[in-house]
Design a protein around this motif. Structure first.
Motif, PDB file in Angstrom:
ATOM      1  N   TYR A 190      13.060 -34.587 -40.678  1.00 19.77           N
ATOM      2  CA  TYR A 190      12.199 -35.737 -40.924  1.00 19.77           C
ATOM      3  C   TYR A 190      13.058 -37.001 -40.862  1.00 19.77           C
ATOM      4  CZ  TYR A 190       9.218 -31.890 -42.319  1.00 19.77           C
ATOM      5  OH  TYR A 190       8.508 -30.713 -42.321  1.00 19.77           O
ATOM      6  N   LEU A 191      12.623 -38.060 -41.493  1.00 17.00           N
ATOM      7  CA  LEU A 191      13.364 -39.320 -41.387  1.00 17.00           C
ATOM      8  C   LEU A 191      14.706 -39.256 -42.112  1.00 17.00           C
ATOM      9  CD1 LEU A 191      10.434 -41.849 -41.829  1.00 17.00           C
ATOM     10  CD2 LEU A 191      11.628 -41.251 -39.712  1.00 17.00           C
ATOM     11  N   THR A 192      14.688 -38.839 -43.371  1.00 19.95           N
ATOM     12  CA  THR A 192      15.933 -38.796 -44.140  1.00 19.95           C
ATOM     13  C   THR A 192      16.156 -37.447 -44.813  1.00 19.95           C
ATOM     14  OG1 THR A 192      14.861 -39.672 -46.138  1.00 19.95           O
ATOM     15  CG2 THR A 192      15.805 -41.276 -44.601  1.00 19.95           C
ATOM     16  N   THR A 193      15.272 -36.491 -44.567  1.00 15.76           N
ATOM     17  CA  THR A 193      15.398 -35.167 -45.177  1.00 15.76           C
ATOM     18  C   THR A 193      15.364 -34.098 -44.094  1.00 15.76           C
ATOM     19  OG1 THR A 193      12.996 -35.065 -45.526  1.00 15.76           O
ATOM     20  CG2 THR A 193      14.348 -35.850 -47.369  1.00 15.76           C
ATOM     21  N   PRO A 194      16.050 -32.961 -44.336  1.00 14.98           N
ATOM     22  CA  PRO A 194      16.079 -31.909 -43.313  1.00 14.98           C
ATOM     23  C   PRO A 194      14.792 -31.107 -43.271  1.00 14.98           C
ATOM     24  CG  PRO A 194      17.312 -31.224 -45.258  1.00 14.98           C
ATOM     25  CD  PRO A 194      16.897 -32.646 -45.495  1.00 14.98           C
ATOM     26  N   GLY A 195      14.441 -30.640 -42.084  1.00 10.49           N
ATOM     27  CA  GLY A 195      13.308 -29.755 -41.917  1.00 10.49           C
ATOM     28  C   GLY A 195      13.779 -28.317 -41.771  1.00 10.49           C
ATOM     29  N   GLN A 196      12.822 -27.432 -41.657  1.00 10.72           N
ATOM     30  CA  GLN A 196      13.139 -26.020 -41.439  1.00 10.72           C
ATOM     31  C   GLN A 196      13.745 -25.830 -40.051  1.00 10.72           C
ATOM     32  OE1 GLN A 196      10.697 -22.517 -42.965  1.00 10.72           O
ATOM     33  NE2 GLN A 196       9.856 -22.732 -40.915  1.00 10.72           N
ATOM     34  N   GLN A 197      14.594 -24.838 -39.888  1.00  7.05           N
ATOM     35  CA  GLN A 197      15.167 -24.555 -38.579  1.00  7.05           C
ATOM     36  C   GLN A 197      14.058 -24.289 -37.576  1.00  7.05           C
ATOM     37  OE1 GLN A 197      17.956 -21.337 -38.843  1.00  7.05           O
ATOM     38  NE2 GLN A 197      19.342 -22.436 -40.205  1.00  7.05           N
ATOM     39  N   MET A 198      14.204 -24.853 -36.374  1.00  6.95           N
ATOM     40  CA  MET A 198      13.166 -24.718 -35.347  1.00  6.95           C
ATOM     41  C   MET A 198      12.828 -23.261 -35.062  1.00  6.95           C
ATOM     42  SD  MET A 198      14.321 -27.523 -32.530  1.00  6.95           S
ATOM     43  CE  MET A 198      15.976 -26.799 -32.435  1.00  6.95           C
ATOM     44  N   GLU A 199      13.863 -22.430 -35.001  1.00 14.96           N
ATOM     45  CA  GLU A 199      13.649 -21.026 -34.671  1.00 14.96           C
ATOM     46  C   GLU A 199      12.740 -20.341 -35.693  1.00 14.96           C
ATOM     47  OE1 GLU A 199      16.999 -22.642 -32.610  1.00 14.96           O
ATOM     48  OE2 GLU A 199      16.574 -22.567 -34.774  1.00 14.96           O
ATOM     49  N   LEU A 200      12.850 -20.772 -36.956  1.00 17.02           N
ATOM     50  CA  LEU A 200      11.974 -20.215 -37.982  1.00 17.02           C
ATOM     51  C   LEU A 200      10.531 -20.680 -37.791  1.00 17.02           C
ATOM     52  CD1 LEU A 200      14.221 -20.497 -41.174  1.00 17.02           C
ATOM     53  CD2 LEU A 200      13.739 -18.464 -39.795  1.00 17.02           C
ATOM     54  N   ASP A 201      10.359 -21.922 -37.342  1.00 15.63           N
ATOM     55  CA  ASP A 201       9.009 -22.406 -37.049  1.00 15.63           C
ATOM     56  C   ASP A 201       8.394 -21.620 -35.893  1.00 15.63           C
ATOM     57  OD1 ASP A 201       8.831 -24.341 -39.032  1.00 15.63           O
ATOM     58  OD2 ASP A 201       9.701 -25.904 -37.787  1.00 15.63           O
ATOM     59  N   TYR A 202       9.177 -21.425 -34.836  1.00 15.57           N
ATOM     60  CA  TYR A 202       8.664 -20.659 -33.697  1.00 15.57           C
ATOM     61  C   TYR A 202       8.301 -19.237 -34.127  1.00 15.57           C
ATOM     62  CZ  TYR A 202      11.117 -24.361 -31.076  1.00 15.57           C
ATOM     63  OH  TYR A 202      11.581 -25.557 -30.598  1.00 15.57           O
ATOM     64  N   GLN A 203       9.166 -18.625 -34.949  1.00 18.95           N
ATOM     65  CA  GLN A 203       8.910 -17.261 -35.406  1.00 18.95           C
ATOM     66  C   GLN A 203       7.667 -17.215 -36.278  1.00 18.95           C
ATOM     67  OE1 GLN A 203      11.117 -14.460 -34.483  1.00 18.95           O
ATOM     68  NE2 GLN A 203       9.076 -13.639 -34.911  1.00 18.95           N
ATOM     69  N   MET A 204       7.500 -18.224 -37.135  1.00  9.61           N
ATOM     70  CA  MET A 204       6.325 -18.295 -37.998  1.00  9.61           C
ATOM     71  C   MET A 204       5.051 -18.336 -37.168  1.00  9.61           C
ATOM     72  SD  MET A 204       5.499 -21.209 -40.905  1.00  9.61           S
ATOM     73  CE  MET A 204       5.493 -22.606 -39.764  1.00  9.61           C
ATOM     74  N   ILE A 205       5.048 -19.172 -36.144  1.00 11.06           N
ATOM     75  CA  ILE A 205       3.866 -19.300 -35.281  1.00 11.06           C
ATOM     76  C   ILE A 205       3.577 -17.988 -34.558  1.00 11.06           C
ATOM     77  CG2 ILE A 205       2.997 -20.459 -33.204  1.00 11.06           C
ATOM     78  CD1 ILE A 205       4.593 -22.960 -34.215  1.00 11.06           C
ATOM     79  N   GLU A 206       4.615 -17.361 -34.042  1.00 10.29           N
ATOM     80  CA  GLU A 206       4.439 -16.085 -33.327  1.00 10.29           C
ATOM     81  C   GLU A 206       3.949 -14.992 -34.260  1.00 10.29           C
ATOM     82  OE1 GLU A 206       7.173 -12.747 -31.016  1.00 10.29           O
ATOM     83  OE2 GLU A 206       7.905 -14.805 -31.164  1.00 10.29           O
ATOM     84  N   ASP A 207       4.540 -14.910 -35.459  1.00  6.65           N
ATOM     85  CA  ASP A 207       4.160 -13.857 -36.402  1.00  6.65           C
ATOM     86  C   ASP A 207       2.717 -13.993 -36.867  1.00  6.65           C
ATOM     87  OD1 ASP A 207       6.712 -12.872 -36.168  1.00  6.65           O
ATOM     88  OD2 ASP A 207       7.423 -13.601 -38.118  1.00  6.65           O
ATOM     89  N   LEU A 208       2.204 -15.218 -36.882  1.00  7.64           N
ATOM     90  CA  LEU A 208       0.801 -15.449 -37.251  1.00  7.64           C
ATOM     91  C   LEU A 208      -0.166 -15.064 -36.134  1.00  7.64           C
ATOM     92  CD1 LEU A 208       1.198 -18.922 -39.001  1.00  7.64           C
ATOM     93  CD2 LEU A 208       0.318 -16.854 -40.103  1.00  7.64           C
ATOM     94  N   GLY A 209       0.383 -14.805 -34.941  1.00  7.43           N
ATOM     95  CA  GLY A 209      -0.487 -14.556 -33.800  1.00  7.43           C
ATOM     96  C   GLY A 209      -1.014 -15.836 -33.187  1.00  7.43           C
TER      97      GLY A 209
END
Length: 328
Positions: free
Chosen positions: A301-320
């Motif tokens: 985000y602007l001044t705070t870290p976000g979740q690792q991209m790979e975890l976001d991609y995995q989350m989306i895939e795991d949800l179908g």
């Protein structure tokens, strides 16, 4: 309300009938044991209008700190002691490099965000120059978030190819003076009106966790409906040390999910984006948020870290679910 009542609420939302204040309050007052039925109903609405697509957005902090505003939640404000980088608007080549990074991250929307009350004429020209080249060379939608905007500056950004402009209402009108005093709630509404008049798509959302009541949360959702915001970022306060709101407790994950379901019922056809603070507020329940929301940020985000991209991609895939490709 419970069980079948949530389904009836979903049917109303799908028919795009108004959800009353009372019905909204019932969603927020639901027992924690009702969260899964509530999300099931919210997902019926989300699936009707967005299927299983997830929109990805990426932020670049194009100008950091140096802000005269006193927003209590912001690490970049004049009243913050948080250790953040301070720099003027990034050069064109850096903005272009950010756009290329957004493509690599599979983002369909590239968000150029700058601190400050509003952009100078020179800053608008800098953004216009970069946006024109991005739009000519890359398949990206551009969202700008540069602060308060005049009608003339909004028109220039629209002409350059900025499709969306973000200016959050942030909080309830009654609570606004307790959050910031250097501009008014109405100032924010005026900028959104200029955005709509220019032909840019209005993006406006909220920050949950700054002391708002259930009634105010429902009314905030109604305010966004009345503004006809096309994209609604839902931030959950990440209380940063050194800011006036330091030490405020995080929103509990199940409550955050109820709020996202509420917004889906009230704004059935709008992009709802789980935004800043999702990692520290939703924690392990982040995947469930996408049964109501249909959009997230990838990366920091602007001044705070976000979740690792790979975890976001995995989350989306795991949800179908699947990432929505940019369609210009």
């Amino acid at each position: 309300m419970r069980g079948n009542d949530w389904g009836k609420l979903a049917e109303k939302a799908i028919r795009q009938e108004e959800i009353s204040i009372g019905e909204g309050l019932a969603v927020l007052a639901a027992a924690d044991s009702e969260v899964l039925p509530l999300l099931h109903a919210a997902f019926a609405v989300r699936q009707t209008f967005f299927g299983k697509k997830v929109k990805l957005n990426m932020i670049i902090n194009a100008k950091s700190g140096l802000c005269p505003e006193d927003c209590g939640y912001c690490a970049q404000s004049i009243v913050s002691n948080a250790p953040v980088e301070k720099y003027t608007l990034l050069e064109k080549e850096t903005l272009l490099a950010g756009a290329r990074e957004a493509l690599k991250r599979k983002a369909g929307t590239y968000c150029i965000v700058a601190s400050g009350r509003g952009p100078t004429d020179h800053e608008v020209e800098q953004v216009v120059d970069a946006v024109a080249e991005i739009r000519a060379t890359m398949p990206l939608k551009i969202c700008a978030c540069l602060g308060a905007l005049s009608a003339e500056k909004a028109a220039k950004l629209k002409e350059a190819g900025v499709e969306r402009y973000n200016h959050n209402i942030n909080t309830h009108e009654e609570l606004h003076p307790a959050i910031t005093t250097t501009h008014t709630y109405q100032n924010r509404i005026e900028t959104l009106q200029h955005v709509k008049q220019s032909g840019m798509s209005p993006c406006s959302g909220v920050i949950i966790g700054m002391g708002e009541s259930d009634q105010q949360i429902v009314e905030m959702a109604w305010a966004l409906k009345e503004l006809d915001a096309d994209s609604v970022p839902v931030n959950f306060l990440h209380a940063i040390a050194g800011t006036p709101l330091e030490g405020r407790p995080a929103t509990k994950p199940l409550r955050a999910l109820k709020i996202l379901a509420l917004l889906r019922f009230i704004l059935p056809t709008k992009e709802i984006r789980v935004s800043g603070g999702r990692e520290v507020n939703l924690r392990t329940l982040q995947p469930l948020a996408l049964y109501a929301a249909n959009s997230i940020f990838v990366g920091d985000y602007l001044t705070t870290p976000g979740q690792q991209m790979e975890l976001d991609y995995q989350m989306i895939e795991d949800l179908g679910f699947e990432i929505e490709e940019c369609a210009l």
